[in-house]
Write a protein that holds these residues in place. Sequence first.
Motif, PDB file in Angstrom:
ATOM      1  N   GLU A  34     -79.422  36.858 -39.363  1.00  0.00           N
ATOM      2  CA  GLU A  34     -79.490  35.327 -38.558  1.00  0.00           C
ATOM      3  C   GLU A  34     -78.520  34.372 -39.416  1.00  0.00           C
ATOM      4  N   VAL A  35     -78.535  34.552 -40.725  1.00  0.00           N
ATOM      5  CA  VAL A  35     -77.753  33.767 -41.500  1.00  0.00           C
ATOM      6  C   VAL A  35     -75.914  34.220 -41.333  1.00  0.00           C
ATOM      7  N   VAL A  36     -75.995  35.666 -41.275  1.00  0.00           N
ATOM      8  CA  VAL A  36     -74.530  36.124 -41.017  1.00  0.00           C
ATOM      9  C   VAL A  36     -74.151  35.793 -39.745  1.00  0.00           C
ATOM     10  N   VAL A  40     -70.971  33.132 -39.952  1.00  0.00           N
ATOM     11  CA  VAL A  40     -69.819  34.030 -39.769  1.00  0.00           C
ATOM     12  C   VAL A  40     -69.484  33.934 -38.302  1.00  0.00           C
ATOM     13  N   PHE A  41     -70.187  33.904 -37.428  1.00  0.00           N
ATOM     14  CA  PHE A  41     -69.900  33.977 -35.993  1.00  0.00           C
ATOM     15  C   PHE A  41     -70.125  32.855 -35.457  1.00  0.00           C
ATOM     16  N   GLY A  42     -70.698  31.908 -35.956  1.00  0.00           N
ATOM     17  CA  GLY A  42     -71.236  30.410 -35.259  1.00  0.00           C
ATOM     18  C   GLY A  42     -72.252  30.644 -34.131  1.00  0.00           C
ATOM     19  N   SER A  43     -72.957  31.892 -33.959  1.00  0.00           N
ATOM     20  CA  SER A  43     -74.079  32.274 -33.217  1.00  0.00           C
ATOM     21  C   SER A  43     -75.238  32.556 -33.519  1.00  0.00           C
ATOM     22  N   PRO A  44     -76.279  31.604 -33.717  1.00  0.00           N
ATOM     23  CA  PRO A  44     -77.571  31.855 -34.571  1.00  0.00           C
ATOM     24  C   PRO A  44     -78.290  32.981 -33.560  1.00  0.00           C
ATOM     25  N   LEU A  45     -79.284  33.612 -34.044  1.00  0.00           N
ATOM     26  CA  LEU A  45     -80.161  34.453 -33.360  1.00  0.00           C
ATOM     27  C   LEU A  45     -81.081  33.617 -32.603  1.00  0.00           C
ATOM     28  N   PRO A  46     -81.233  33.854 -31.272  1.00  0.00           N
ATOM     29  CA  PRO A  46     -82.292  32.949 -30.953  1.00  0.00           C
ATOM     30  C   PRO A  46     -83.677  33.269 -31.189  1.00  0.00           C
ATOM     31  N   GLY A  47     -84.586  32.139 -31.278  1.00  0.00           N
ATOM     32  CA  GLY A  47     -85.888  32.185 -31.709  1.00  0.00           C
ATOM     33  C   GLY A  47     -86.036  32.890 -33.105  1.00  0.00           C
TER      34      GLY A  47
END
Length: 182
Positions: A34-36, A40-47
């Motif tokens: 989630e942190v990566v 890095v990608f500006g897209s957090p894991l949902p939930g």
Amino acid sequence: MSTAIKRPLALVESGLNLLSMIILFLLLLYVTAEVVMRTVFGSPLPGHLEMSQLLIAAAVFLGLSYAQARRSHVGMDLLINHLSARPALVVDTITLFLSLAAIGVIVWYSWEGAINSLLIGDVTPTANIGTWWSKIAVPIGGGVLCLRFVVQIVENLDRLRRGERVHPLARRAASDESVGEV
């Protein structure tokens, strides 16, 4: 107490503790991912927060009995440190009875909650993650903890009956005899 009870209980505790460690390792990987994804990608894991909460709850409750078998829970020893062996054993036994009652209530109501969660298809609000699998860990871990309390109460009562003069804190320092070898 008979090894016919202690050994299977120790095996179950070890298995649940292993499952708890696996869950914690998966939680570590999940949070790292989630942190990566977020940095890095500006897209957090949902939930991600909901999943982390579900995982940590399961990990904690599944490992409770394993820790109790080794008397490794944090405890308040201020009073019991100043007691001689027999009164300290009585206080330890009373504490175990009270703990059994409290955890027994938690097990009862959490079992109902987990079953209801499964039947209604309860999910987290943002990611729609099913919650029953985490909620069922509470009565499972708590139930095994209750069995551990019963074993320790019976052992304490036997020590009191025999007039044993070993201080409960001395037993905590060494490996607790109620833990079977696995």
